[in-house]
Write an enzyme that holds these catalytic residues in place. Structure first.
Site, short mmCIF file in Angstrom:
data_model
loop_
_atom_site.label_atom_id
_atom_site.label_comp_id
_atom_site.label_asym_id
_atom_site.label_seq_id
_atom_site.Cartn_x
_atom_site.Cartn_y
_atom_site.Cartn_z
CG ASP A 1 17.09 8.51 47.79
OD1 ASP A 1 17.75 7.22 48.09
OD2 ASP A 1 16.36 9.19 48.65
CG ASP B 1 18.98 12.56 46.47
OD1 ASP B 1 18.00 12.93 46.84
OD2 ASP B 1 19.49 11.86 47.49
#
Length: 388
Positions: free
Chosen positions: A263, A306
């Protein structure tokens, strides 16, 4: 608006009804022909007795039965929306034509190389055939004659196995647009299919055209459903389906499988500072660079927010580490959208015999959080050690 599956079912039912009608009509026509032939035979026919009549009737019924069975097989082409299955059924039917030893199907795709499949020949042999998705040149069927170099000893020794002829047939949709080519081949001194066989292949080309088009549209719709709209990567649902399938395959055949979960570091701060539209731009840029770093065999997905994941078939921890380094370099090279510099943290895992898809993903995800806790911008293995 009816779905593609409903349309395919309707087409299949229509073909089944047509098949039954054709079989019945063929039986009636052949019975009439038998009756006329019996009357025209005169005394010679009468002297042959009822045995000859029964033989003609049996032959007529057998022919009608075969025609009905063929019509049902053609109808089955429209009963599936799977492209591979449509190809298999089409090729099997084409290769079953008397005088045919091999068959090949080449279908156009919008932006990719043509989709080519064959039966009765190797992939290398199929690649040498002068057949393309538009090789018919506008004709309904094109006959191909092969000539080989007379001084090639290897070819002379294999003369009986060489392809000596072929017929290529255009596959067109209802609007006349060329979808591809169906081709059949024969070897050695064979003459190939007769006029009746070629007529049957033309019918097959007509029947498979809507089946191919429907299957292509269904695949395109399915692919759109598997893609994350923002990043263009595969979405969470596709990730979990693929991870389960690859885990099962790797364990069944004792193959290696690795997983990278990543991420974007400090992504919340990017959103807070630049806004959500800018954050979306950053995610799109990260996805584009991630896509450029993975191998062709790897499956890159956005699994939420994300967070991204990459499935690496036939790979281990070291391969996963190298992939992370490439991704980190690609993402950190220059600005990503409105953000000046982006870093990513990652956790990696290699499949173990006792793993299931959930535990496999959980081990990689736990390693990701350890990388975050240890300072971000780095990768950790699922076994608790730092990557080399």
């Amino acid at each position: 608006m009816p779905s593609l599956a409903d349309t395919a079912t309707s087409i299949a039912v229509g073909f089944a009804v047509l098949a039954a009608g054709l079989a019945l009509a063929a039986s009636l026509v052949l019975l009439v022909l038998v009756a006329r032939r019996s009357r025209a035979g005169g005394d010679a026919r009468r002297s042959a007795g009822p045995a000859a009549a029964r033989q003609d009737l049996a032959g007529a019924l057998a022919h009608a039965h075969e025609e009905g069975r063929r019509a049902r097989r053609l109808a089955e082409l429209a009963s599936t929306l799977d492209v591979d299955e449509v190809f298999r059924r089409t090729l099997d039917e084409a290769a079953g034509t008397p005088g045919v030893d091999a068959a090949l199907l080449a279908v156009r795709r919008e932006e990719d190389e043509p989709l080519v499949a064959s039966v009765g020949m190797s992939a290398e042999e199929a690649s040498r055939q002068p057949v393309s998705p538009s090789s018919s040149g506008g004709a309904r069927a094109v006959r191909i004659t092969y000539r080989y170099a007379p001084d090639d000893l290897r070819l002379r020794e294999a003369e009986d196995e060489l392809i000596s002829g072929g017929v290529a047939l255009a596959i067109r949709d209802a609007d006349g647009e060329a979808l591809g080519t169906l081709a059949v081949f024969w070897r050695g001194t064979g003459d190939g299919p007769g006029e009746e066989g070629i007529a049957g292949l033309e019918e097959l080309a007509d029947v498979c055209a809507p089946a191919i088009r429907n299957a292509q549209r269904f695949r395109e719709a399915r692919q759109l459903a598997d893609v994350d709209a923002l990043t263009g990567l595969h979405n969470r649902r596709f990730f979990y389906e693929t991870l389960a399938r690859e885990c099962a395959r790797a364990q069944r055949y004792e193959r290696r499988l690795a997983l990278v979960v990543l991420d974007v570091d400090d992504f919340k701060a990017i959103n807070d500072r630049l806004g959500h539209l800018a954050g979306d731009s950053v995610l799109a840029a990260v996805a584009d660079r991630l896509r450029g770093a993975v191998r062709r065999a790897d499956v890159a997905c956005r699994v939420g927010g994300d967070e991204f994941a990459v499935i690496l078939p036939e790979a281990g921890e070291r391969d996963a580490e190298q992939l992370y380094r490439r991704i980190q370099f690609a993402v950190g090279s220059g600005s990503a959208g409105p953000a000046e510099r982006i870093r990513m943290s990652a956790g990696i895992a290699e499949l173990r015999p006792e793993d299931d898809p959930v535990s496999f993903f959980q081990r990689a995800d736990d390693a990701l959080y350890r990388a975050k806790e240890d300072g971000k911008g780095q990768v950790r293995r699922a076994n608790g050690t730092a990557a080399g």
